[in-house]
Write an enzyme that holds these catalytic residues in place. Sequence first.
Site, PDB file in Angstrom:
ATOM      1  N   GLU A 122      -0.322  -9.021  -1.221  1.00  0.00           N
ATOM      2  CA  GLU A 122      -0.845  -8.492   0.058  1.00  0.00           C
ATOM      3  C   GLU A 122      -2.077  -7.611  -0.196  1.00  0.00           C
ATOM      4  O   GLU A 122      -2.139  -6.443   0.178  1.00  0.00           O
ATOM      5  CB  GLU A 122       0.220  -7.711   0.833  1.00  0.00           C
ATOM      6  CG  GLU A 122      -0.126  -7.503   2.298  1.00  0.00           C
ATOM      7  CD  GLU A 122       0.913  -6.658   3.037  1.00  0.00           C
ATOM      8  OE1 GLU A 122       0.920  -5.434   2.898  1.00  0.00           O
ATOM      9  OE2 GLU A 122       1.734  -7.249   3.759  1.00  0.00           O
ATOM     10  N   ASP A 144       0.799  -1.231   0.000  1.00  0.00           N
ATOM     11  CA  ASP A 144       0.000   0.000   0.000  1.00  0.00           C
ATOM     12  C   ASP A 144       0.824   1.269   0.000  1.00  0.00           C
ATOM     13  O   ASP A 144       0.363   2.330   0.431  1.00  0.00           O
ATOM     14  CB  ASP A 144      -0.906  -0.021   1.235  1.00  0.00           C
ATOM     15  CG  ASP A 144      -0.140  -0.377   2.507  1.00  0.00           C
ATOM     16  OD1 ASP A 144       1.074  -0.163   2.521  1.00  0.00           O
ATOM     17  OD2 ASP A 144      -0.762  -0.878   3.460  1.00  0.00           O
ATOM     18  N   HIS A 192       6.858   4.848  12.662  1.00  0.00           N
ATOM     19  CA  HIS A 192       7.081   5.693  11.485  1.00  0.00           C
ATOM     20  C   HIS A 192       5.807   6.224  10.837  1.00  0.00           C
ATOM     21  O   HIS A 192       5.870   6.966   9.859  1.00  0.00           O
ATOM     22  CB  HIS A 192       7.889   4.929  10.431  1.00  0.00           C
ATOM     23  CG  HIS A 192       7.127   3.837   9.755  1.00  0.00           C
ATOM     24  ND1 HIS A 192       6.276   4.066   8.709  1.00  0.00           N
ATOM     25  CD2 HIS A 192       7.059   2.513   9.982  1.00  0.00           C
ATOM     26  CE1 HIS A 192       5.737   2.927   8.311  1.00  0.00           C
ATOM     27  NE2 HIS A 192       6.202   1.963   9.078  1.00  0.00           N
ATOM     28  N   ARG A 251       2.714   8.090   9.294  1.00  0.00           N
ATOM     29  CA  ARG A 251       2.429   9.508   9.053  1.00  0.00           C
ATOM     30  C   ARG A 251       1.295  10.042   9.927  1.00  0.00           C
ATOM     31  O   ARG A 251       1.325  11.185  10.357  1.00  0.00           O
ATOM     32  CB  ARG A 251       2.016   9.704   7.591  1.00  0.00           C
ATOM     33  CG  ARG A 251       3.160   9.949   6.677  1.00  0.00           C
ATOM     34  CD  ARG A 251       2.660  10.320   5.285  1.00  0.00           C
ATOM     35  NE  ARG A 251       3.737  10.899   4.511  1.00  0.00           N
ATOM     36  CZ  ARG A 251       4.774  10.223   4.039  1.00  0.00           C
ATOM     37  NH1 ARG A 251       4.872   8.936   4.266  1.00  0.00           N
ATOM     38  NH2 ARG A 251       5.709  10.834   3.344  1.00  0.00           N
ATOM     39  N   HIS A 254      13.537   5.342  12.363  1.00  0.00           N
ATOM     40  CA  HIS A 254      13.260   5.550  10.931  1.00  0.00           C
ATOM     41  C   HIS A 254      13.909   6.863  10.488  1.00  0.00           C
ATOM     42  O   HIS A 254      13.968   7.816  11.267  1.00  0.00           O
ATOM     43  CB  HIS A 254      11.737   5.607  10.752  1.00  0.00           C
ATOM     44  CG  HIS A 254      11.278   5.511   9.321  1.00  0.00           C
ATOM     45  ND1 HIS A 254      11.431   6.542   8.424  1.00  0.00           N
ATOM     46  CD2 HIS A 254      10.665   4.514   8.635  1.00  0.00           C
ATOM     47  CE1 HIS A 254      10.927   6.186   7.255  1.00  0.00           C
ATOM     48  NE2 HIS A 254      10.461   4.952   7.350  1.00  0.00           N
ATOM     49  N   GLU A 285      -1.979   4.921   3.305  1.00  0.00           N
ATOM     50  CA  GLU A 285      -1.961   3.523   2.869  1.00  0.00           C
ATOM     51  C   GLU A 285      -3.354   2.927   2.654  1.00  0.00           C
ATOM     52  O   GLU A 285      -3.557   2.122   1.743  1.00  0.00           O
ATOM     53  CB  GLU A 285      -1.172   2.657   3.862  1.00  0.00           C
ATOM     54  CG  GLU A 285       0.324   2.928   3.884  1.00  0.00           C
ATOM     55  CD  GLU A 285       0.722   4.088   4.788  1.00  0.00           C
ATOM     56  OE1 GLU A 285      -0.176   4.723   5.396  1.00  0.00           O
ATOM     57  OE2 GLU A 285       1.920   4.386   4.882  1.00  0.00           O
TER      58      GLU A 285
HETATM   59  C1  UD1 Z   1       6.896   4.684   3.446  1.00  0.00           C
HETATM   60  C2  UD1 Z   1       5.486   4.279   3.012  1.00  0.00           C
HETATM   61  C3  UD1 Z   1       4.796   3.497   4.144  1.00  0.00           C
HETATM   62  C4  UD1 Z   1       5.667   2.351   4.636  1.00  0.00           C
HETATM   63  C5  UD1 Z   1       7.033   2.897   5.009  1.00  0.00           C
HETATM   64  C6  UD1 Z   1       7.957   1.784   5.430  1.00  0.00           C
HETATM   65  C7  UD1 Z   1       4.252   5.787   1.556  1.00  0.00           C
HETATM   66  C8  UD1 Z   1       3.408   6.993   1.445  1.00  0.00           C
HETATM   67  N1  UD1 Z   1       4.699   5.468   2.759  1.00  0.00           N
HETATM   68  O1  UD1 Z   1       6.773   5.635   4.503  1.00  0.00           O
HETATM   69  O2  UD1 Z   1       3.567   2.989   3.655  1.00  0.00           O
HETATM   70  O3  UD1 Z   1       5.047   1.787   5.743  1.00  0.00           O
HETATM   71  O4  UD1 Z   1       7.614   3.551   3.879  1.00  0.00           O
HETATM   72  O5  UD1 Z   1       9.077   2.285   6.108  1.00  0.00           O
HETATM   73  O6  UD1 Z   1       4.522   5.149   0.565  1.00  0.00           O
HETATM   74  N2  UD1 Z   1      14.146   8.558   4.299  1.00  0.00           N
HETATM   75  C9  UD1 Z   1      15.530   8.554   4.142  1.00  0.00           C
HETATM   76  N3  UD1 Z   1      16.126   7.389   3.724  1.00  0.00           N
HETATM   77  C10 UD1 Z   1      15.447   6.247   3.485  1.00  0.00           C
HETATM   78  C11 UD1 Z   1      14.057   6.255   3.661  1.00  0.00           C
HETATM   79  C12 UD1 Z   1      13.418   7.419   4.050  1.00  0.00           C
HETATM   80  O7  UD1 Z   1      16.183   9.555   4.375  1.00  0.00           O
HETATM   81  O8  UD1 Z   1      16.061   5.239   3.125  1.00  0.00           O
HETATM   82  C13 UD1 Z   1      13.471   9.810   4.733  1.00  0.00           C
HETATM   83  C14 UD1 Z   1      13.440  10.867   3.615  1.00  0.00           C
HETATM   84  O9  UD1 Z   1      13.568  12.129   4.219  1.00  0.00           O
HETATM   85  C15 UD1 Z   1      12.062  10.678   3.016  1.00  0.00           C
HETATM   86  C16 UD1 Z   1      11.260  10.383   4.269  1.00  0.00           C
HETATM   87  O10 UD1 Z   1      12.116   9.541   5.060  1.00  0.00           O
HETATM   88  O11 UD1 Z   1      11.585  11.816   2.315  1.00  0.00           O
HETATM   89  C17 UD1 Z   1       9.923   9.725   4.054  1.00  0.00           C
HETATM   90  O12 UD1 Z   1      10.023   8.609   3.204  1.00  0.00           O
HETATM   91  P1  UD1 Z   1       8.705   8.079   2.440  1.00  0.00           P
HETATM   92  O13 UD1 Z   1       9.054   6.908   1.617  1.00  0.00           O
HETATM   93  O14 UD1 Z   1       8.012   9.217   1.765  1.00  0.00           O
HETATM   94  O15 UD1 Z   1       7.730   7.670   3.614  1.00  0.00           O
HETATM   95  P2  UD1 Z   1       7.904   6.673   4.820  1.00  0.00           P
HETATM   96  O16 UD1 Z   1       7.470   7.415   6.024  1.00  0.00           O
HETATM   97  O17 UD1 Z   1       9.229   6.058   4.805  1.00  0.00           O
HETATM   98  N1  UDP Z   2      13.023  -3.731   9.625  1.00  0.00           N
HETATM   99  C1  UDP Z   2      14.398  -3.775   9.386  1.00  0.00           C
HETATM  100  N2  UDP Z   2      15.211  -2.918  10.079  1.00  0.00           N
HETATM  101  C2  UDP Z   2      14.728  -2.024  10.980  1.00  0.00           C
HETATM  102  C3  UDP Z   2      13.323  -1.982  11.195  1.00  0.00           C
HETATM  103  C4  UDP Z   2      12.510  -2.843  10.490  1.00  0.00           C
HETATM  104  O1  UDP Z   2      14.871  -4.577   8.589  1.00  0.00           O
HETATM  105  O2  UDP Z   2      15.530  -1.276  11.578  1.00  0.00           O
HETATM  106  C5  UDP Z   2      12.140  -4.624   8.844  1.00  0.00           C
HETATM  107  C6  UDP Z   2      11.136  -5.429   9.630  1.00  0.00           C
HETATM  108  O3  UDP Z   2      11.675  -6.670  10.015  1.00  0.00           O
HETATM  109  C7  UDP Z   2       9.977  -5.570   8.655  1.00  0.00           C
HETATM  110  C8  UDP Z   2      10.044  -4.316   7.832  1.00  0.00           C
HETATM  111  O4  UDP Z   2      11.351  -3.785   8.019  1.00  0.00           O
HETATM  112  O5  UDP Z   2      10.158  -6.669   7.776  1.00  0.00           O
HETATM  113  C9  UDP Z   2       8.996  -3.342   8.280  1.00  0.00           C
HETATM  114  O6  UDP Z   2       9.217  -2.108   7.695  1.00  0.00           O
HETATM  115  P1  UDP Z   2       8.515  -0.782   8.190  1.00  0.00           P
HETATM  116  O7  UDP Z   2       8.158  -0.900   9.622  1.00  0.00           O
HETATM  117  O8  UDP Z   2       9.404   0.331   7.782  1.00  0.00           O
HETATM  118  O9  UDP Z   2       7.234  -0.713   7.254  1.00  0.00           O
HETATM  119  P2  UDP Z   2       5.742  -1.312   7.350  1.00  0.00           P
HETATM  120  O10 UDP Z   2       5.840  -2.777   7.489  1.00  0.00           O
HETATM  121  O11 UDP Z   2       5.068  -0.635   8.499  1.00  0.00           O
HETATM  122  O12 UDP Z   2       5.134  -0.886   6.056  1.00  0.00           O
END
Ligand code: UD1
Ligand code: UDP
Length: 380
Positions: A122, A100, A220, A222, A253, A136
């Site tokens: 999923e 999602d 993490h 939103r 995160h 999501e």
């Molecule tokens: C995203 C997904 C969420 C998922 C989550 C898993 C969307 C809208 N959200 O949320 O569904 O549960 O990933 O973790 O698709 N950033 C970094 N490095 C990284 C990753 C993120 O710096 O490797 C920072 C950046 O500033 C980025 C911000 O995190 O702009 C947000 O990342 P984004 O992918 O937009 O949303 P998540 O909160 O990570």
């Molecule tokens: N995970 C990881 N390292 C971390 C935190 C989480 O590898 O420091 C893994 C965790 O085991 C799971 C996935 O990341 O498989 C979950 O990701 P996240 O919580 O970012 O996203 P969500 O599942 O909520 O979309």
Amino acid sequence: MNKKIKVLISFGTRPEGIKMAPVIKEIQKNSDKFDLTLCSTGQHKEMLKQVIDFFELKPDIELSVMTQNQSLSMLSSKIIGSMEEVFEKTCPDMVLVQGDTTTAFLTAFIAFYQKIKIGHVEAGLRTYNKYNPFPEEINRQLVSKIADLHFAPTKNAYENLEKEGIDKIKIILTGNTVVDAINWGINKIENKSEKQKSEDVRYLENLLDLNKKIILVTMHRRESFGEEIKNVCEALKFISQKYKNVIIVYPVHLNPNVSGPAGEILGNIENIKLIKPLSYEPFLWLMSKSYFIITDSGGIQEEAPTLKKPVLVIRKFTERAESVELGISKLVGTDTEDIIKNASLLLDSKDEYKKMVAVVNPYGDGKASEKITEAILNYF
Ligand code: UD1
Ligand code: UDP
């Protein structure tokens, strides 16, 4: 159909990478029947790189859509622009998306514009609350409107799709690929010698006194940005002060909306360890060493039963109701007092703790990727 089926698998974030990895491996095993293209949108950068390395994935196409703290619209516009070009170049018969995220929804959406078949891994998770989880819930509902094959991880998810009027013939109950992924991960780690153990596992072994109770935390979402994240952090601070025999380990995160308040409220507390996101190997190790887990993560709610760890879910709604119904996770919300109360219960009462240790895993049997691959073959 005699020619190979052209499948494009798209992923962009850490959980999509983890949950798609076993599907990728299964399709690769059937290379006589499939012509596979892997596309990473790069929605996550560092956190996805960790997954790509651990699962030894080799994307054919690597986009680079992440910039720091960008808005959802900015992210969306970049994915839309890039995916159109990707599809024009690769012309797949089917695209597979997972879950999602914005990557999943927009990959599917652009595939729909080009009349490419869509398989949704999923499918069918629901809270039916538009803003929770945000964005999501709407992302996944929209994918369900346009997908041609829906791979439902649980019976609940299957029934949600059925109730929404999707033809049963298009819904396949597979289990969640996260179980396949965790099994693959555990197997890879078990086959490593002591010397090959990841550096991060050694770092954690040095950082943590394993005679103490480890509480693992991740957060993490939103919809929790702002006050709710602060409330959760206040609860963690209180727990760390009340229980000196506890260590709270929190891989933070990289989103600045999360790392900012976490650092301000929880930095410099002796028994709270704020650390960088971990690669899958050290993260699995840390889950296995933890006493229980406090999280808003979807994937971790699904992984915890495999490792038999109770989970306190710091969200108002969860689409993983299966664990709550079995009593192995509890939806505690984001209110400071409620989190303290429920964490204290687990720390104070062995009986309460035992009640929350999983006996069965409601999320799958580790064969989801095989079932997905077979269903795609049948479809064509
Ligand atoms: C995203 C997904 C969420 C998922 C989550 C898993 C969307 C809208 N959200 O949320 O569904 O549960 O990933 O973790 O698709 N950033 C970094 N490095 C990284 C990753 C993120 O710096 O490797 C920072 C950046 O500033 C980025 C911000 O995190 O702009 C947000 O990342 P984004 O992918 O937009 O949303 P998540 O909160 O990570
Ligand atoms: N995970 C990881 N390292 C971390 C935190 C989480 O590898 O420091 C893994 C965790 O085991 C799971 C996935 O990341 O498989 C979950 O990701 P996240 O919580 O970012 O996203 P969500 O599942 O909520 O979309």
